[in-house]
Design a protein around this motif. Structure first.
Motif, short mmCIF file in Angstrom:
data_model
loop_
_atom_site.label_atom_id
_atom_site.label_comp_id
_atom_site.label_asym_id
_atom_site.label_seq_id
_atom_site.Cartn_x
_atom_site.Cartn_y
_atom_site.Cartn_z
N GLY A 114 0.67 -1.14 0.37
CA GLY A 114 0.27 -0.03 -0.28
C GLY A 114 0.99 1.63 0.01
O GLY A 114 0.55 2.75 -0.17
N ARG A 115 2.39 1.44 0.04
CA ARG A 115 2.26 2.36 0.35
C ARG A 115 2.95 3.45 -1.01
O ARG A 115 2.97 4.92 -0.99
CB ARG A 115 3.98 2.11 0.27
N ALA A 116 2.76 2.83 -2.10
CA ALA A 116 2.84 3.48 -3.14
C ALA A 116 1.94 4.14 -3.06
O ALA A 116 1.66 5.49 -4.00
CB ALA A 116 2.82 3.11 -4.79
N PHE A 117 0.29 4.22 -2.88
CA PHE A 117 -1.06 4.92 -2.36
C PHE A 117 -1.13 5.39 -1.52
O PHE A 117 -2.15 5.76 -1.12
CB PHE A 117 -1.89 3.56 -3.41
N GLY A 118 -0.38 5.37 -0.52
CA GLY A 118 -0.64 6.40 0.76
C GLY A 118 -1.35 5.39 1.11
O GLY A 118 -2.53 5.95 2.37
N ILE A 119 -1.19 4.30 1.41
CA ILE A 119 -2.61 3.04 2.36
C ILE A 119 -1.07 2.52 3.53
O ILE A 119 -0.02 1.76 3.08
CB ILE A 119 -2.88 2.44 1.43
N SER A 120 -1.41 2.86 4.75
CA SER A 120 -0.57 2.10 5.70
C SER A 120 -1.00 0.87 6.32
O SER A 120 -2.91 0.89 6.14
CB SER A 120 -0.19 3.73 6.92
N CYS A 121 -0.45 0.31 7.17
CA CYS A 121 -1.66 -0.80 7.97
C CYS A 121 -0.91 -1.20 9.22
O CYS A 121 0.49 -1.26 8.96
CB CYS A 121 -1.31 -1.91 6.80
N GLY A 122 -1.78 -1.54 9.64
CA GLY A 122 -1.01 -1.51 11.03
C GLY A 122 -1.99 -3.07 11.60
O GLY A 122 -3.21 -3.27 11.57
N PRO A 150 -1.82 10.85 12.06
CA PRO A 150 -1.88 11.37 10.98
C PRO A 150 -1.55 10.20 9.41
O PRO A 150 -1.08 8.99 9.56
CB PRO A 150 -0.52 11.85 11.17
N ALA A 151 -1.50 10.86 8.68
CA ALA A 151 -1.28 10.05 7.18
C ALA A 151 0.27 9.10 7.08
O ALA A 151 0.87 8.47 6.82
CB ALA A 151 -1.23 10.51 5.75
N SER A 152 0.95 10.76 7.90
CA SER A 152 2.65 10.19 8.13
C SER A 152 3.25 9.18 9.22
O SER A 152 4.54 9.25 9.32
CB SER A 152 3.25 12.28 8.35
N ALA A 153 2.45 8.97 9.79
CA ALA A 153 2.25 8.50 11.26
C ALA A 153 1.61 6.64 10.71
O ALA A 153 0.89 6.76 10.48
CB ALA A 153 2.45 8.56 12.61
N ASN A 154 2.31 5.63 11.41
CA ASN A 154 1.84 3.65 10.91
C ASN A 154 2.48 3.15 12.32
O ASN A 154 3.73 3.21 12.71
CB ASN A 154 2.10 3.00 10.29
N ILE A 155 1.17 2.62 13.19
CA ILE A 155 1.72 1.55 13.79
C ILE A 155 1.92 0.00 13.59
O ILE A 155 0.59 -0.16 12.81
CB ILE A 155 0.82 2.09 15.31
N GLY A 156 2.56 -0.28 13.43
CA GLY A 156 3.40 -1.85 12.45
C GLY A 156 2.42 -3.25 13.25
O GLY A 156 1.41 -3.39 13.08
N GLN A 157 2.31 -3.05 14.96
CA GLN A 157 2.46 -3.86 15.42
C GLN A 157 2.01 -3.71 17.09
O GLN A 157 2.64 -2.91 17.25
CB GLN A 157 2.97 -5.00 15.57
N LEU A 158 0.71 -2.97 17.56
CA LEU A 158 0.58 -3.07 19.17
C LEU A 158 0.30 -3.88 19.85
O LEU A 158 -0.88 -4.74 19.76
CB LEU A 158 -0.12 -1.59 19.06
N VAL A 159 0.36 -3.91 20.85
CA VAL A 159 0.17 -5.04 21.80
C VAL A 159 -0.84 -4.69 23.31
O VAL A 159 -0.12 -3.75 23.48
CB VAL A 159 1.59 -6.46 22.55
N VAL A 160 -1.84 -4.81 22.98
CA VAL A 160 -2.71 -4.14 24.34
C VAL A 160 -3.25 -5.27 25.57
O VAL A 160 -3.58 -6.13 24.43
CB VAL A 160 -3.35 -2.59 24.53
N THR A 161 -2.28 -6.16 26.78
CA THR A 161 -3.38 -7.24 27.74
C THR A 161 -3.68 -6.05 28.90
O THR A 161 -3.60 -5.19 29.22
CB THR A 161 -2.32 -7.81 27.62
N ALA A 162 -4.37 -7.03 29.54
CA ALA A 162 -4.05 -6.73 30.55
C ALA A 162 -3.56 -6.92 31.58
O ALA A 162 -2.39 -7.89 31.71
CB ALA A 162 -5.79 -7.78 31.70
N SER A 163 -3.13 -6.21 32.95
CA SER A 163 -2.10 -6.02 33.72
C SER A 163 -2.00 -7.91 34.42
O SER A 163 -3.13 -7.59 35.12
CB SER A 163 -2.43 -5.12 34.44
N GLY A 164 -1.06 -7.97 34.28
CA GLY A 164 -0.86 -9.43 35.23
C GLY A 164 -1.39 -10.36 34.40
O GLY A 164 -1.06 -11.71 34.83
#
Length: 264
Positions: free
Chosen positions: A185-193, A243-257
């Motif tokens: 998607g990079r050439a088309f302004g499409i990001s993925c995370g 914003p379109a200039s930033a992307n999070i490729g992978q994010l992990v969020v869990t219950a504490s503990g």
């Protein structure tokens, strides 16, 4: 008739235009439902997709910025109709939250049926690919060009639960799909995370016994902590609001503990 954009709002404190169009699959329950409710509260225009129309309508609560389109993500024609309806109604699709999924069969790899295996991969993996492909075509064609795809993975994309081969394989594969979409998607302004969520409080967690005693790698049962699904939704909207200039490729969020780091 195409609806007019709602007045600008600011999502997640990021200063972004929250009148952007967010399409959510699996929108009638669980994380998808929470994302829909949070997005509508923030001013997004939201397209709700899922198999059951009644659940979608209940999730939308009559909001004028919501469009409900009953859709089976495994059916390419229905998915094409979903994106066509979204563009006809709102003019574009800015973000796809690729969320529809199922846990699938419980059992060791030699205990599950091929039918159940195929059904799990059809929804979790092939359905996600079909929706991502339709989103890519839509985002390439619209003006201004571009957009964002957020795939709902799982901490099982990193480390499996016992007796979850079909689900685990499907979520590992989502990680590869996410990276491939990001490159293509990079050439088309499409990001993925990808967001990998662990033990947010939904019905599927109760079904897995997380709150009453979930099976651990050593054969014991353990009551695991959970966290509010609203926090998972807030994290998805944080990714969506970048914003379109930033992307999070992978994010992990869990219950504490929860038993994730050091699982097994």
């Amino acid at each position: 008739m195409r609806s007019e954009p709602s007045p600008s709002a600011h999502a997640g404190g990021q200063g972004q235009d929250a009148s952007k169009v967010l399409l959510v699959t699996g929108a009638g329950s669980g994380i998808g439902l929470a994302v829909v409710r949070a997005a509508l509260a923030e001013g997004y225009r939201v397209v709700l997709a899922g198999r059951g129309e009644a659940g979608l309508l209940e999730a939308a609560q009559g909001n004028s910025r919501a469009l409900c389109v009953p859709t089976d993500v495994c059916d390419p024609e229905q998915v094409e109709n979903l994106f066509r309806r979204a563009v006809d109604h709102f003019g574009r699709v800015d973000v796809l939250f690729n969320n529809a999924g199922m846990f699938g069969p419980s059992g060791a790899v030699d205990e599950i049926s091929l039918v159940d295996w195929n059904a799990t991969l059809a929804v979790n993996l092939t359905g996600s690919m079909i929706c991502a492909a339709a989103a890519m075509r839509t985002m390439k064609a619209q003006q201004p060009q571009g957009g964002r795809i957020i795939n709902n993975g799982s901490i099982s994309a990193h480390s499996p639960r016992p007796k979850s081969a079909a689900y685990t394989v499907s979520k590992h594969a989502i990680s590869g799909l996410t990276k491939s979409i990001e490159l293509d998607g990079r050439a088309f302004g499409i990001s993925c995370g990808q967001i990998d969520i662990g033990n947010t409080a939904t019905a599927i967690m109760a079904d897995l016994g997380v709150t009453s005693g979930a099976l651990q790698a050593n054969g014991s049962l353990l009551v695991e902590p959970t966290f509010p699904v609203a926090e998972a939704a807030r994290t998805v909207l944080f990714m969506a609001g970048l914003p379109a200039s930033a992307n999070i490729g992978q994010l992990v969020v869990t219950a504490s503990g929860m038993p994730f780091v050091g699982r097994g």
